[in-house]
Write a protein that holds these residues in place. Structure first.
Motif, PDB file in Angstrom:
ATOM      1  N   LEU A   8      16.891 -10.848  -9.490  1.00  0.00           N
ATOM      2  CA  LEU A   8      15.673 -11.649  -9.321  1.00  0.00           C
ATOM      3  C   LEU A   8      14.654 -10.759  -8.654  1.00  0.00           C
ATOM      4  N   ILE A   9      13.573 -10.467  -9.325  1.00  0.00           N
ATOM      5  CA  ILE A   9      12.596  -9.507  -8.832  1.00  0.00           C
ATOM      6  C   ILE A   9      11.277 -10.202  -8.581  1.00  0.00           C
ATOM      7  N   VAL A  10      10.664  -9.903  -7.449  1.00  0.00           N
ATOM      8  CA  VAL A  10       9.346 -10.446  -7.147  1.00  0.00           C
ATOM      9  C   VAL A  10       8.323  -9.328  -7.262  1.00  0.00           C
ATOM     10  N   LEU A  11       7.254  -9.590  -8.006  1.00  0.00           N
ATOM     11  CA  LEU A  11       6.230  -8.582  -8.222  1.00  0.00           C
ATOM     12  C   LEU A  11       5.110  -8.750  -7.226  1.00  0.00           C
ATOM     13  N   ILE A  12       4.707  -7.678  -6.580  1.00  0.00           N
ATOM     14  CA  ILE A  12       3.618  -7.715  -5.611  1.00  0.00           C
ATOM     15  C   ILE A  12       2.513  -6.785  -6.090  1.00  0.00           C
ATOM     16  N   MET A  13       1.322  -7.296  -6.166  1.00  0.00           N
ATOM     17  CA  MET A  13       0.167  -6.488  -6.545  1.00  0.00           C
ATOM     18  C   MET A  13      -0.718  -6.287  -5.327  1.00  0.00           C
ATOM     19  N   LEU A  14      -0.951  -5.040  -4.951  1.00  0.00           N
ATOM     20  CA  LEU A  14      -1.792  -4.715  -3.801  1.00  0.00           C
ATOM     21  C   LEU A  14      -3.144  -4.242  -4.318  1.00  0.00           C
ATOM     22  N   GLN A  15      -4.187  -4.988  -4.001  1.00  0.00           N
ATOM     23  CA  GLN A  15      -5.528  -4.659  -4.481  1.00  0.00           C
ATOM     24  C   GLN A  15      -6.218  -3.713  -3.487  1.00  0.00           C
ATOM     25  N   LEU A  16      -6.655  -2.551  -3.972  1.00  0.00           N
ATOM     26  CA  LEU A  16      -7.345  -1.572  -3.143  1.00  0.00           C
ATOM     27  C   LEU A  16      -8.706  -1.272  -3.760  1.00  0.00           C
ATOM     28  N   SER A  17      -9.550  -0.547  -2.998  1.00  0.00           N
ATOM     29  CA  SER A  17     -10.901  -0.251  -3.479  1.00  0.00           C
ATOM     30  C   SER A  17     -10.909   0.869  -4.507  1.00  0.00           C
ATOM     31  N   PHE A  18      -9.763   1.568  -4.696  1.00  0.00           N
ATOM     32  CA  PHE A  18      -9.681   2.546  -5.778  1.00  0.00           C
ATOM     33  C   PHE A  18      -8.260   2.519  -6.313  1.00  0.00           C
ATOM     34  N   SER A  19      -8.051   3.021  -7.478  1.00  0.00           N
ATOM     35  CA  SER A  19      -6.737   2.954  -8.110  1.00  0.00           C
ATOM     36  C   SER A  19      -5.810   3.977  -7.496  1.00  0.00           C
ATOM     37  N   ALA A  20      -4.621   3.514  -7.048  1.00  0.00           N
ATOM     38  CA  ALA A  20      -3.643   4.413  -6.447  1.00  0.00           C
ATOM     39  C   ALA A  20      -2.282   4.105  -7.037  1.00  0.00           C
ATOM     40  N   PRO A  21      -1.432   5.112  -7.259  1.00  0.00           N
ATOM     41  CA  PRO A  21      -0.088   4.870  -7.778  1.00  0.00           C
ATOM     42  C   PRO A  21       0.669   3.934  -6.846  1.00  0.00           C
ATOM     43  N   ALA A  22       1.606   3.150  -7.394  1.00  0.00           N
ATOM     44  CA  ALA A  22       2.342   2.151  -6.606  1.00  0.00           C
ATOM     45  C   ALA A  22       3.138   2.788  -5.493  1.00  0.00           C
ATOM     46  N   LYS A  23       3.558   4.065  -5.646  1.00  0.00           N
ATOM     47  CA  LYS A  23       4.387   4.710  -4.647  1.00  0.00           C
ATOM     48  C   LYS A  23       3.568   5.557  -3.676  1.00  0.00           C
ATOM     49  N   ASP A  24       2.280   5.381  -3.640  1.00  0.00           N
ATOM     50  CA  ASP A  24       1.429   6.106  -2.701  1.00  0.00           C
ATOM     51  C   ASP A  24       1.026   5.199  -1.543  1.00  0.00           C
ATOM     52  N   TRP A  25       1.028   5.795  -0.347  1.00  0.00           N
ATOM     53  CA  TRP A  25       0.472   5.111   0.819  1.00  0.00           C
ATOM     54  C   TRP A  25      -0.996   5.481   0.916  1.00  0.00           C
ATOM     55  N   VAL A  26      -1.827   4.563   1.332  1.00  0.00           N
ATOM     56  CA  VAL A  26      -3.264   4.801   1.448  1.00  0.00           C
ATOM     57  C   VAL A  26      -3.653   4.813   2.917  1.00  0.00           C
ATOM     58  N   TYR A  27      -4.279   5.925   3.356  1.00  0.00           N
ATOM     59  CA  TYR A  27      -4.704   6.058   4.740  1.00  0.00           C
ATOM     60  C   TYR A  27      -6.230   6.080   4.793  1.00  0.00           C
ATOM     61  N   VAL A  28      -6.820   5.345   5.760  1.00  0.00           N
ATOM     62  CA  VAL A  28      -8.271   5.303   5.941  1.00  0.00           C
ATOM     63  C   VAL A  28      -8.644   6.270   7.069  1.00  0.00           C
ATOM     64  N   VAL A  29      -9.450   7.266   6.766  1.00  0.00           N
ATOM     65  CA  VAL A  29      -9.841   8.297   7.724  1.00  0.00           C
ATOM     66  C   VAL A  29     -10.732   7.700   8.813  1.00  0.00           C
ATOM     67  N   VAL A  30     -10.457   8.084  10.089  1.00  0.00           N
ATOM     68  CA  VAL A  30     -11.290   7.657  11.217  1.00  0.00           C
ATOM     69  C   VAL A  30     -11.928   8.894  11.854  1.00  0.00           C
ATOM     70  N   GLU A  31     -12.859   8.654  12.771  1.00  0.00           N
ATOM     71  CA  GLU A  31     -13.577   9.741  13.446  1.00  0.00           C
ATOM     72  C   GLU A  31     -12.576  10.675  14.143  1.00  0.00           C
ATOM     73  N   GLY A  32     -12.714  11.992  13.927  1.00  0.00           N
ATOM     74  CA  GLY A  32     -11.860  12.975  14.569  1.00  0.00           C
ATOM     75  C   GLY A  32     -10.665  13.394  13.734  1.00  0.00           C
ATOM     76  N   ASP A  33     -10.436  12.728  12.592  1.00  0.00           N
ATOM     77  CA  ASP A  33      -9.298  13.089  11.726  1.00  0.00           C
ATOM     78  C   ASP A  33      -9.574  14.374  10.956  1.00  0.00           C
ATOM     79  N   ASN A  34      -8.503  15.122  10.696  1.00  0.00           N
ATOM     80  CA  ASN A  34      -8.545  16.229   9.758  1.00  0.00           C
ATOM     81  C   ASN A  34      -7.191  16.300   9.050  1.00  0.00           C
ATOM     82  N   ILE A  35      -7.097  17.122   8.049  1.00  0.00           N
ATOM     83  CA  ILE A  35      -5.876  17.178   7.240  1.00  0.00           C
ATOM     84  C   ILE A  35      -4.669  17.540   8.089  1.00  0.00           C
ATOM     85  N   TRP A  36      -4.856  18.454   9.095  1.00  0.00           N
ATOM     86  CA  TRP A  36      -3.703  18.938   9.874  1.00  0.00           C
ATOM     87  C   TRP A  36      -3.162  17.850  10.816  1.00  0.00           C
TER      88      TRP A  36
END
Length: 531
Positions: A8-36
């Motif tokens: 028995l499988i339940v489907l969850i749809m997560l709506q985001l402001s841009f298209s992202a693969p289902a297995k990707d986490w989405v992070y919102v950048v804040v002041e002072g962030d950098n890639i490292w």
């Protein structure tokens, strides 16, 4: 032990402001962030920063605009075992871990592979790593098949297998693609975050060993079996049978309407009565110490539409009643709160019919063990909205030293555990008394001349009058019409020589309060005798 599960499988749809693969986490950048620093904080290998830069098309690694959305594959994120804590517990529950059993307390922590057995008439509420709460009660058996969380991202992967009983889930909102909550029965149900729902299995019922139920109270749950899927919305429920086609959800039975219930319980054996619900085959009644019913103190399933409240310690409680359909699906409920205030017990009042202004008499009541202080209230009305006395006393009696206005009064007593008014118990049964002034009966004299009779008495105050009676016998069983007289004498003529008896009483005119009857006078011919 391996167990067969119907998929028995339940489907969850997560709506985001841009298209992202289902297995990707989405992070919102804040002041002072950098890639490292993002990579160091969230990723299992800081060297992934180059791949993050490439995946998100970032030209300059040091320059990240606040509000930018970064896609991060789940497999790159730190992952560690999650724990489950106990929020509250009532009754006995047992933890089984690596073959060892131990009683569950509020300090108990559950980890991957543990098993939890909730005894009949017991309740326990668990808190998962994402703050989702699950309440289990009355014979539930579950195992923790998967407990993990993705570092500081807030994403938690939780999979629990329900082998018997019923759960009530208050799921937190979705925090990312890695968040998951599976409640597996003979099937698997996954909640949409921000949902309140119930999942149940009754292994004790041999007629339905492979039947599960889902009841959605808030939000929505999507359920799939094989190639079919159905959405269970708020206010709907679904019965799922192994090997049978998935049905459409049915509307949950309405919450029973309570007919008789008091929100201030001050005596034992208090009844709760509700209206029957069409299509209900039974009802569940639950009492909890909190509004969320995470700490259930008592519950009962029955066919009757009334119960007697159990013995509860003083305090605030919450009650809810739900109807169960023929399919075994539990319906909606409307909780109500109430206070229990039974102790210390109220004394029994010793009734008093009359109280006189001129001769005050004590109001008294029975002894209450270990209680030495009481509250006495006297009022002009049965609802005690017109209080004339509201006083604390340290004895089993009270004397009206100050006069009251004449009339009927009501009184009641409450016990105090100490001297603190917050420790007051319930009030006693209400008694009443007639407060009046005691009038002296008039002293009569008779003056007769020929057939003319004059009845004489001492002058009365202006607010009193005389009620006069005449009768042919001294027992006054057969009286003439009563005479109301405001003067100091009354004259009448004898019709014949038959004896006549005369008596009188004083009456307080405005309050209709009277004295006892006076001694009678006898008139027979020329003879008059006053006793």
């Amino acid at each position: 032990m391996a167990r067969k599960l119907t998929t028995l499988i339940v489907l969850i749809m997560l709506q985001l402001s841009f298209s992202a693969p289902a297995k990707d986490w989405v992070y919102v950048v804040v002041e002072g962030d950098n890639i490292w620093n993002i990579s160091k904080r969230f990723l299992n290998d800081i060297n992934h920063f180059k791949e993050i830069q490439k995946l998100n098309n970032i030209p300059v690694a040091k320059q990240l605009q606040p509000g930018t959305l970064l896609r991060v594959p789940l497999e790159w994120i730190k992952n560690h075992a999650a724990k489950v804590n106990v929020k509250s517990i009532s009754g006995e529950s047992t933890k089984i871990s690596a073959g060892q059993t131990s009683p569950v307390t509020t300090q108990t922590i559950f980890t991957l592979g543990d098993e939890l057995r909730v005894a009949p008439n017991a309740t326990i509420t668990l808190v998962f790593a994402d703050n989702t709460e699950v309440t289990l009660s009355n014979g539930v058996l579950i195992t923790f098949d998967h407990l993990s969380q993705y570092g500081e991202t807030g994403m938690v992967d939780t999979r629990v297998r329900l082998l018997d009983g019923k759960l009530e889930v208050r799921a937190e909102k979705q925090t990312g693609a890695g968040s998951r909550l599976d409640i597996q029965t003979a099937s698997a149900v996954t909640s949409v975050r921000g949902t309140v729902f119930r999942v149940g299995v009754d292994k004790k019922n041999k007629n339905t060993p492979n039947v599960s139920v889902v009841e959605v109270l808030e939000g929505e749950v999507a359920v799939s079996a094989g190639d079919k899927s159905v959405a269970v919305k708020q206010g709907y429920g679904l019965k799922i049978e192994k090997g049978k086609e998935l049905k459409q959800p049915a509307k949950l039975l309405p919450a029973p309407k309570i007919i008789t219930f008091t929100k201030q319980v001050e005596k034992t054996n208090q009844a709760v009565i509700w209206q029957s619900v069409n299509s209900a085959q039974s009802y569940i009644v639950q009492i909890a110490s909190d509004k969320l019913f995470s700490n259930i103190q008592w519950q009962k399933q029955q066919k009757l539409t009334s119960i007697i409240l159990p013995s509860l310690t003083d305090g605030r409680y919450h009650l809810r009643i739900s109807a169960i359909s023929d399919d075994g699906v539990e319906g909606l409920t409307t909780p109500v709160s109430f206070m229990v205030n039974i102790n210390p017990k109220a004394p029994e009042l010793i009734p008093v019919d009359k109280m006189y202004m001129s001769t005050p008499k004590a109001l008294t009541w029975t002894e209450v063990p270990d209680v030495h202080h009481f509250i006495i209230q006297i009022a002009k009305d049965k609802l005690f909205t017109q209080l004339v006395i509201d006083k604390q006393v340290n004895s089993q009696s009270f004397i009206l030293n100050s006069p009251l206005a004449l009339g009927v009064y009501y009184w009641r007593i409450a016990s105090l555990q100490g001297k603190n008014l917050l420790d007051k118990g319930p009030f006693s049964v209400i008694e009443s008394f007639d407060y009046s002034t005691k009038l002296a009966p008039p002293k009569l004299r008779i003056s007769s001349r020929d057939n003319n009779i004059e009845v004489i008495w001492n002058p009365l105050p202006s607010n009193q009058h005389i009620e006069l009676q005449t009768a042919p016998t001294s027992d006054f069983q057969k009286i003439d019409i009563p005479l109301l007289v405001s003067k100091t004498s009354y004259r009448f003529d004898l019709i014949n020589d038959d004896p006549i008896y005369i008596r009188a009483k004083s009456v307080l005119t405005q309050h209709n309060i009277s004295s006892e009857w006076s001694n009678y006078c006898k008139v027979a011919g020329k003879f008059e005798i006053c006793k």
